[in-house]
Design a protein around this motif. Structure first.
Motif, PDB file in Angstrom:
ATOM      1  N   PHE A 165       0.826  -1.213   0.000  1.00 37.38           N
ATOM      2  CA  PHE A 165       0.000   0.000   0.000  1.00 37.38           C
ATOM      3  C   PHE A 165       0.862   1.267   0.000  1.00 37.38           C
ATOM      4  O   PHE A 165       0.538   2.246  -0.668  1.00 37.38           O
ATOM      5  CB  PHE A 165      -0.929   0.002   1.218  1.00 37.38           C
ATOM      6  CG  PHE A 165      -1.944  -1.092   1.213  1.00 37.38           C
ATOM      7  CD1 PHE A 165      -2.994  -1.075   0.302  1.00 37.38           C
ATOM      8  CD2 PHE A 165      -1.856  -2.158   2.098  1.00 37.38           C
ATOM      9  CE1 PHE A 165      -3.942  -2.097   0.286  1.00 37.38           C
ATOM     10  CE2 PHE A 165      -2.787  -3.178   2.090  1.00 37.38           C
ATOM     11  CZ  PHE A 165      -3.829  -3.152   1.178  1.00 37.38           C
ATOM     12  N   ILE A 166       1.964   1.222   0.746  1.00 34.72           N
ATOM     13  CA  ILE A 166       2.863   2.383   0.792  1.00 34.72           C
ATOM     14  C   ILE A 166       3.499   2.610  -0.580  1.00 34.72           C
ATOM     15  O   ILE A 166       3.570   3.743  -1.071  1.00 34.72           O
ATOM     16  CB  ILE A 166       3.940   2.182   1.880  1.00 34.72           C
ATOM     17  CG1 ILE A 166       3.289   2.158   3.260  1.00 34.72           C
ATOM     18  CG2 ILE A 166       4.989   3.281   1.806  1.00 34.72           C
ATOM     19  CD1 ILE A 166       4.233   1.789   4.392  1.00 34.72           C
ATOM     20  N   HIS A 167       3.961   1.525  -1.203  1.00 38.01           N
ATOM     21  CA  HIS A 167       4.569   1.624  -2.535  1.00 38.01           C
ATOM     22  C   HIS A 167       3.551   2.150  -3.553  1.00 38.01           C
ATOM     23  O   HIS A 167       3.882   2.990  -4.408  1.00 38.01           O
ATOM     24  CB  HIS A 167       5.096   0.258  -2.973  1.00 38.01           C
ATOM     25  CG  HIS A 167       5.614   0.241  -4.387  1.00 38.01           C
ATOM     26  ND1 HIS A 167       6.794   0.856  -4.752  1.00 38.01           N
ATOM     27  CD2 HIS A 167       5.084  -0.296  -5.523  1.00 38.01           C
ATOM     28  CE1 HIS A 167       6.987   0.703  -6.049  1.00 38.01           C
ATOM     29  NE2 HIS A 167       5.969  -0.001  -6.541  1.00 38.01           N
ATOM     30  N   LYS A 168       2.349   1.650  -3.458  1.00 40.46           N
ATOM     31  CA  LYS A 168       1.298   2.070  -4.386  1.00 40.46           C
ATOM     32  C   LYS A 168       1.050   3.575  -4.286  1.00 40.46           C
ATOM     33  O   LYS A 168       0.931   4.273  -5.300  1.00 40.46           O
ATOM     34  CB  LYS A 168       0.005   1.298  -4.075  1.00 40.46           C
ATOM     35  CG  LYS A 168      -1.145   1.601  -5.039  1.00 40.46           C
ATOM     36  CD  LYS A 168      -2.382   0.835  -4.634  1.00 40.46           C
ATOM     37  CE  LYS A 168      -3.529   1.196  -5.577  1.00 40.46           C
ATOM     38  NZ  LYS A 168      -4.826   1.012  -4.979  1.00 40.46           N
ATOM     39  N   LEU A 169       0.972   4.092  -3.068  1.00 47.24           N
ATOM     40  CA  LEU A 169       0.771   5.527  -2.881  1.00 47.24           C
ATOM     41  C   LEU A 169       1.975   6.306  -3.394  1.00 47.24           C
ATOM     42  O   LEU A 169       1.815   7.378  -3.997  1.00 47.24           O
ATOM     43  CB  LEU A 169       0.534   5.839  -1.405  1.00 47.24           C
ATOM     44  CG  LEU A 169       0.350   7.330  -1.060  1.00 47.24           C
ATOM     45  CD1 LEU A 169      -0.884   7.895  -1.757  1.00 47.24           C
ATOM     46  CD2 LEU A 169       0.235   7.522   0.448  1.00 47.24           C
ATOM     47  N   ASN A 170       3.165   5.786  -3.182  1.00 45.67           N
ATOM     48  CA  ASN A 170       4.376   6.475  -3.626  1.00 45.67           C
ATOM     49  C   ASN A 170       4.424   6.590  -5.144  1.00 45.67           C
ATOM     50  O   ASN A 170       4.926   7.586  -5.690  1.00 45.67           O
ATOM     51  CB  ASN A 170       5.609   5.730  -3.118  1.00 45.67           C
ATOM     52  CG  ASN A 170       6.849   6.583  -3.165  1.00 45.67           C
ATOM     53  OD1 ASN A 170       6.818   7.775  -2.869  1.00 45.67           O
ATOM     54  ND2 ASN A 170       7.965   5.990  -3.553  1.00 45.67           N
ATOM     55  N   VAL A 171       3.899   5.594  -5.825  1.00 46.89           N
ATOM     56  CA  VAL A 171       3.841   5.629  -7.290  1.00 46.89           C
ATOM     57  C   VAL A 171       2.789   6.636  -7.747  1.00 46.89           C
ATOM     58  O   VAL A 171       3.006   7.406  -8.689  1.00 46.89           O
ATOM     59  CB  VAL A 171       3.529   4.222  -7.852  1.00 46.89           C
ATOM     60  CG1 VAL A 171       3.248   4.296  -9.355  1.00 46.89           C
ATOM     61  CG2 VAL A 171       4.681   3.275  -7.568  1.00 46.89           C
ATOM     62  N   GLU A 172       1.641   6.626  -7.070  1.00 45.31           N
ATOM     63  CA  GLU A 172       0.550   7.530  -7.445  1.00 45.31           C
ATOM     64  C   GLU A 172       0.878   8.984  -7.155  1.00 45.31           C
ATOM     65  O   GLU A 172       0.516   9.884  -7.912  1.00 45.31           O
ATOM     66  CB  GLU A 172      -0.730   7.147  -6.683  1.00 45.31           C
ATOM     67  CG  GLU A 172      -1.319   5.811  -7.094  1.00 45.31           C
ATOM     68  CD  GLU A 172      -2.495   5.428  -6.201  1.00 45.31           C
ATOM     69  OE1 GLU A 172      -2.748   6.138  -5.209  1.00 45.31           O
ATOM     70  OE2 GLU A 172      -3.149   4.405  -6.497  1.00 45.31           O
TER      71      GLU A 172
END
Length: 629
Positions: free
Chosen positions: A174-181
């Protein structure tokens, strides 16, 4: 089944705390969805819960119970901090808390009885255990017998490792996903509300701790010359203007700048029960240049952020207050630049010298003298400290003694939340708003307007205005978001979305010139970062280290907020919803390549300002300039 029953404490912990975190998420998230916040919340809780598997049953229960207490206290603190500041508590904020006794009292006054419902399970668990032990001893004994069967440490360690690995991987997704977005969001922590909405409260605080530690221990040692030169080049380009309007108009004139506590634009030229709220400011508007499209850009430092931007045109800290975090930096601030022109500079505020670290920052910014609480006769106190009436009278006596030219910077106090001692403002009838949050604010700002009127009139009467430029502006919001309905009702606003809220987050900016020259209304989209470059133009002050833009000579406007939101001449972008709104119609508009570039420009400015402050680059730039001469 019996083995699972032995982990009932763990199951209850996960269920109860998840419910609390989800309820909290709903309270701070205008776009709340259970699906959006549930999974990252559970993932972050599992990371904490995995540690409990290392303990024997009794120790595990104690650990989980303590975790529940700590998390609940954090949530209650966050809820009340959010009600006032519309932000999440961070490590720098906690450090600032040592300086903010009065503000802490203000936040405590927002505490609501139903907040304590979050503590119910903590209070009931020991009681329920005693009742079960007394009334259902056999069942309780059987449960304790099952629970207290302890696995060997190797198995407990293996269970811990497996659950930790799975939960960290799940949470990391979830953290990685937000960082990409949202690139830079997690590193900059410039919009903690958005992070909380996407990852949950625990992850937001964990990332805050990580970033603070990383910034404190490593980042300040790792800036390369290429990035520093990139920032310097950018600032040099940003200083360029397209004209010379009002160039050096302030030559040899005094500058008196007044920052008014919680003065918002919606009270200007507005009446209650047939009486003007700000009759004196309304009167002076007719003799001054009034900027009616001027937005506050403060963050966690509130009043101190407004001071910081107005005197430096550098962005507030991503967390906490720049006045505290960066008090060791060097600045090319307004008083320092005016000093080179032979000006004497003094700051005035009728409260404790150490509040917001002013006693340290005013020295760093180059003020020759700071008149704080100890410099005043505290003959009348309202709310937090010295009344505005006494403050202006005593400050005026000091100003009269200054050798010209001078720069006087005054910060008012009485209209500070929570708008106490409203009986002092009893001469102003607010009708059916009596006793409400809005009514108390209107009384408070009406009182401050009266004192401003007497101060300005006296400056005119004794001839000071004949050789002075007066700059007056509001510092930040008066009505917090949890009282938005009162604000919307008062101004006749029918909407209640983020655009409706933003359009009322304006503060007045008023400039008065000798002989009432240049009076009128200027509707340029602008913000607090723009005062400093504008004054640099007006007083012919040379410095390339500013992010704001001259109000008179730069047509391409960009007002950047600490959250990553921004506004230009036509559009408002909300970083929380990732939506663009047409400023005239309020309608949502699609993202274009040009708007995307402006969004990137806004984030770049915030990143550059943070880097400049983190690494004390103004000192480095200045030293390099001196060496190159």
């Amino acid at each position: 089944m019996k083995k699972l029953l032995g982990y009932l404490d763990l199951v209850l912990f996960l269920v109860l705390v998840t419910v609390k975190l989800v309820v909290y998420g709903d309270m701070v998230n205008p776009y709340f969805t259970l699906k959006g916040i549930l999974y990252p919340t559970i993932a972050s809780l599992l990371v904490l819960a995995s540690i409990s598997l290392l303990f024997k049953p009794k120790g595990r229960s104690r650990y989980l119970y303590i975790c529940n207490i700590v998390i609940t206290c954090i949530l209650i603190a966050d809820i009340n901090y959010f009600r006032y500041y519309k932000d999440i508590i961070s490590i720098p904020v906690i450090k600032n808390g040592l300086l903010l006794g009065a503000v802490n009292q203000a936040v405590k006054s927002i505490l609501q009885p139903h907040d304590l419902l979050l503590l119910i399970d903590i209070l009931l668990i020991p009681i329920i255990k005693k009742i079960l032990k007394l009334k259902f001893n056999n069942i309780y004994s059987n449960y304790m017998e099952i629970k207290n069967v302890s696995m060997p440490f190797k198995l407990r360690a293996l269970s811990f490792a497996l659950v930790l690995a799975l939960s960290v991987s799940y949470d990391g997704y979830f953290i990685h996903k937000l960082n990409v977005e949202q690139p830079r969001l997690i590193e900059g922590m410039y919009n903690k509300i958005y992070i909380t909405n996407a990852l949950g409260n625990l992850n937001c605080h964990a990332l805050d701790v990580y970033n603070f530690a990383k910034k404190s221990l490593f980042d300040k040692k790792s800036l390369d010359d290429e990035k520093a030169n990139e920032i310097k080049t950018y600032l040099t380009e940003n200083t360029k203007t397209s004209g010379s309007k009002f160039k050096n108009i302030g030559k040899d004139k005094n500058l008196i700048m007044i920052q008014v506590e919680a003065l918002q634009s919606f009270v200007i030229n507005k009446k209650v029960e047939g009486e003007e709220i700000t009759p004196n400011l309304n009167r002076w508007l007719k003799k001054s240049l009034y900027f009616d499209n001027y937005y506050y850009q403060v963050a966690g430092g509130n009043t101190s952020d407004a001071e910081f931007m107005s005197n430096n045109s550098l962005y507030p800290a991503s967390s906490g207050a720049a006045y505290y975090i960066y008090s060791g930096d060097e600045f090319n601030s307004l008083p320092k630049l005016l000093d080179k022109k032979g000006y004497y500079s003094a700051a005035f505020h009728g409260y404790k010298e150490g509040f917001w670290n002013r006693n340290a920052m005013y020295v760093k910014e180059g003020f020759d003298k700071f008149y704080g609480e100890k410099s005043f006769n505290l003959d009348e106190q309202i709310g937090l400290g010295l009344s505005d009436e006494s403050f202006f009278k005593q400050s005026l006596e000091q100003i009269k003694s200054f050798k010209e030219p001078y720069y006087s910077f005054l910060v008012t106090l009485t209209s500070h939340f929570p708008f106490e001692a409203t009986d002092k403002y009893g001469d102003f009838n607010v009708g059916n708003l009596e006793g409400t949050f809005m009514g108390n604010y209107l009384k408070s700002i009406h009182y401050t307007d009266k004192q401003l009127g007497m101060f300005l009139d006296q400056l005119e009467k004794d001839g000071t205005m004949d050789n002075s430029i007066i700059v007056l502006y509001g510092d930040h919001f008066a009505i917090p978001r949890n009282h938005s309905e009162e604000l919307f009702s008062f101004v006749g606003e029918t909407g209640n979305d983020e655009f409706a809220w933003m359009r009322h987050q304006k503060v007045p900016l008023i400039m008065h010139f000798p002989k009432d020259a240049h009076k009128g209304v200027n509707s340029v989209v602008s913000g607090q970062m723009d005062i400093f470059p504008t004054l640099c133009n007006m007083f012919d002050l040379k410095t390339p280290y500013k992010f704001g833009r001259d109000l008179f000579n730069v047509k391409d406007r960009l007002v950047v907020f600490r959250t990553g939101s921004f506004m230009d001449n036509k559009v408002f972008y909300s970083s929380s919803s990732k939506k663009y709104y047409d400023l005239k119609t309020g309608e949502e508009v699609a993202e274009t390549d040009a708007l995307k570039k402006k969004k990137e420009e806004a984030l770049k400015q915030l990143d550059y300002s943070d880097t400049l402050l983190d690494h004390n680059l103004i000192k480095k730039f200045t030293e390099n300039n001196e060496m190159s001469k």
